[in-house]
Design a protein around this motif. Structure first.
Motif, PDB file in Angstrom:
ATOM      1  N   UNK A  84       0.827  -1.213   0.000  1.00 46.22           N
ATOM      2  CA  UNK A  84       0.000   0.000   0.000  1.00 46.22           C
ATOM      3  C   UNK A  84       0.859   1.259   0.000  1.00 46.22           C
ATOM      4  N   UNK A  85       0.270   2.398  -0.336  1.00 43.73           N
ATOM      5  CA  UNK A  85       0.959   3.677  -0.126  1.00 43.73           C
ATOM      6  C   UNK A  85       1.113   3.904   1.372  1.00 43.73           C
ATOM      7  N   UNK A  86       2.005   4.811   1.752  1.00 42.93           N
ATOM      8  CA  UNK A  86       2.254   5.059   3.176  1.00 42.93           C
ATOM      9  C   UNK A  86       2.118   6.539   3.503  1.00 42.93           C
ATOM     10  N   UNK A  87       1.618   6.810   4.698  1.00 43.82           N
ATOM     11  CA  UNK A  87       1.573   8.165   5.241  1.00 43.82           C
ATOM     12  C   UNK A  87       2.542   8.217   6.421  1.00 43.82           C
ATOM     13  N   UNK A  88       3.525   9.091   6.336  1.00 43.07           N
ATOM     14  CA  UNK A  88       4.470   9.318   7.427  1.00 43.07           C
ATOM     15  C   UNK A  88       3.948  10.509   8.231  1.00 43.07           C
ATOM     16  N   UNK A  89       3.756  10.315   9.530  1.00 44.74           N
ATOM     17  CA  UNK A  89       3.113  11.318  10.374  1.00 44.74           C
ATOM     18  C   UNK A  89       4.161  12.053  11.207  1.00 44.74           C
ATOM     19  N   UNK A  90       4.229  13.370  11.028  1.00 47.57           N
ATOM     20  CA  UNK A  90       5.122  14.220  11.821  1.00 47.57           C
ATOM     21  C   UNK A  90       4.309  14.833  12.955  1.00 47.57           C
ATOM     22  N   UNK A  91       4.673  14.495  14.188  1.00 47.70           N
ATOM     23  CA  UNK A  91       3.864  14.897  15.337  1.00 47.70           C
ATOM     24  C   UNK A  91       4.003  16.382  15.659  1.00 47.70           C
ATOM     25  N   UNK A  92       3.144  16.831  16.561  1.00 47.83           N
ATOM     26  CA  UNK A  92       3.143  18.226  16.974  1.00 47.83           C
ATOM     27  C   UNK A  92       4.146  18.517  18.071  1.00 47.83           C
ATOM     28  N   UNK A  93       4.052  19.727  18.644  1.00 47.01           N
ATOM     29  CA  UNK A  93       5.062  20.207  19.566  1.00 47.01           C
ATOM     30  C   UNK A  93       5.087  19.539  20.915  1.00 47.01           C
ATOM     31  N   UNK A  94       4.049  18.786  21.281  1.00 45.86           N
ATOM     32  CA  UNK A  94       4.039  18.070  22.550  1.00 45.86           C
ATOM     33  C   UNK A  94       4.534  16.649  22.458  1.00 45.86           C
ATOM     34  N   UNK A  95       4.946  16.230  21.253  1.00 40.84           N
ATOM     35  CA  UNK A  95       5.344  14.842  21.039  1.00 40.84           C
ATOM     36  C   UNK A  95       4.193  14.038  20.455  1.00 40.84           C
ATOM     37  N   UNK A  96       4.466  12.796  20.118  1.00 38.02           N
ATOM     38  CA  UNK A  96       3.442  11.945  19.519  1.00 38.02           C
ATOM     39  C   UNK A  96       2.465  11.463  20.583  1.00 38.02           C
ATOM     40  N   UNK A  97       1.177  11.537  20.256  1.00 36.72           N
ATOM     41  CA  UNK A  97       0.152  11.144  21.221  1.00 36.72           C
ATOM     42  C   UNK A  97      -1.090  10.615  20.548  1.00 36.72           C
ATOM     43  N   UNK A  98      -2.212  10.727  21.246  1.00 34.15           N
ATOM     44  CA  UNK A  98      -3.455  10.142  20.767  1.00 34.15           C
ATOM     45  C   UNK A  98      -3.959  10.786  19.479  1.00 34.15           C
ATOM     46  N   UNK A  99      -3.738  12.090  19.294  1.00 40.21           N
ATOM     47  CA  UNK A  99      -4.176  12.737  18.052  1.00 40.21           C
ATOM     48  C   UNK A  99      -3.525  12.082  16.847  1.00 40.21           C
ATOM     49  N   UNK A 100      -2.214  11.870  16.935  1.00 47.63           N
ATOM     50  CA  UNK A 100      -1.490  11.238  15.825  1.00 47.63           C
ATOM     51  C   UNK A 100      -1.983   9.815  15.598  1.00 47.63           C
ATOM     52  N   UNK A 101      -2.267   9.103  16.688  1.00 51.03           N
ATOM     53  CA  UNK A 101      -2.790   7.735  16.539  1.00 51.03           C
ATOM     54  C   UNK A 101      -4.176   7.743  15.908  1.00 51.03           C
ATOM     55  N   UNK A 102      -5.005   8.711  16.322  1.00 51.07           N
ATOM     56  CA  UNK A 102      -6.347   8.807  15.738  1.00 51.07           C
ATOM     57  C   UNK A 102      -6.290   9.063  14.238  1.00 51.07           C
TER      58      UNK A 102
END
Length: 332
Positions: A84-102
């Motif tokens: 499949x194609x891939x999406x690489x997620x760059x997290x926000x200023x607080x670090x990786x958390x539930x928003x990125x997982x969602x």
């Protein structure tokens, strides 16, 4: 407007998909989690904090590269999909958390592999998200995220579980600043688009030119970082000093080279909307979406009309989240 339909079209023709912060609500996932069988170790990072003002820090030292063995790495493949194609997620200023997982869950539902990680942890820095969000400079945070995200791109190119000619990036807040700079550093042979939610132009600055399509998005109630309630994110400007010292730069050529602590330090950065308009006038493949009833990081949960204090006394507006209706509208 049915933004997800536009998003899917963006992905399919070679374009891309929104939302960092605390107390996000995590959604369940049933996708396959891949073990760390593709595993490249990198040297231990050597970075440290320097307090430059009361309760306000920068990071010193060379940022760590992407480490696929790091405990924060979450690489998932959608069920029943080959390469499949891939999406690489760059997290926000607080670090990786539930928003990125969602957000990763939503991409998985659409048939994309996802790569989520915490660049701060890759640098051996395990401070909590509140410390990162309120006490560390944008430039320092973005520099760490940028180095790891660029490394993740190089990792994805060699990964035989995904289609390396269909790589996309999604960035949240500080991560949005990272991915627009990534858009100037990657090869369109591999990368088909970048999606940046809640862009700011302080930190790494913004690039002079982009190599791949970029889609910016803002909640219409996004005043994160605003000094007044109606100082919207896309209008926000900061002192050039916020872009740090030029000897630390690792990003592509752009606004920070002309506007930083060492050059034009008394001037202000351009706003996100000004950068968008300049790119548009240069015929770049870029567009901007505004989402009703949403603030900064709409996938963080319900709308939260809060303020935050950066350092010891820099109080700003910081509305986050959005209504369930606005998120549903985005996903229709």
């Amino acid at each position: 407007m049915k933004h997800l339909n536009k998003l899917v079209a963006f992905f399919l023709v070679g374009f891309i998909f929104s939302a960092s912060i605390l107390m996000a609500q995590e959604i369940g996932s049933g996708v396959l989690k891949v073990s760390a069988e593709i595993c490249d170790r990198y040297p231990s990072p050597k970075v440290n904090f320097l307090e430059i003002a009361p309760k306000f820090f920068i990071v010193q030292g060379s940022a760590a590269d992407f480490d696929s063995c790091n405990s924060s790495v979450d690489f998932k493949l959608p069920p029943d999909k080959i390469n499949p194609p891939i999406v690489i997620i760059a997290h926000g200023g607080g670090g990786s958390g539930a928003s990125e997982r969602n957000i990763a869950i939503e991409f998985n539902k659409l048939g994309f592999a996802t790569l989520n990680f915490d660049a701060f942890k890759m640098n051996g820095l395990n401070n909590d998200s509140l410390f990162w969000a309120e006490h560390v400079s944008n430039e320092s945070r973005q520099r760490l995220i940028y180095k790891a995200t660029l490394g993740a791109y190089k990792w994805a190119i060699t990964n035989n579980k995904i289609d390396s000619t269909r790589i996309f990036f999604h960035g949240i807040s500080n991560g949005a600043s990272v991915v627009v700079n990534i858009a100037a550093a990657v090869d369109p042979k591999y990368v088909k688009g970048v999606f940046a939610e809640g862009l700011m132009t302080s930190g790494l600055g913004v690039p002079d030119r982009i190599n791949v399509p970029v889609r910016l998005t803002f909640g219409k109630l996004d005043n994160y970082g605003g000094r007044k309630e109606d100082e919207w994110r896309w209008l926000l400007k900061e002192s050039c000093k916020a872009n740090g010292r030029s000897n630390l730069f690792i990003q592509p050529s752009g606004s920070a080279q002309r506007c930083n602590f060492d050059s034009n330090s008394e001037q202000m950065t351009e706003s996100p909307i000004e950068w968008f308009e300049s790119q548009k006038s240069a015929n770049a493949d870029i567009d901007i979406w505004f989402i009703d009833n949403a603030a900064h990081d709409m996938f963080a949960g319900s709308l939260n009309k809060q303020t935050r204090t950066w350092g010891s006394n820099d109080k700003r507006y910081a509305w986050t989240g959005g209504s369930s209706e606005s998120r549903q509208k985005f996903l229709e």
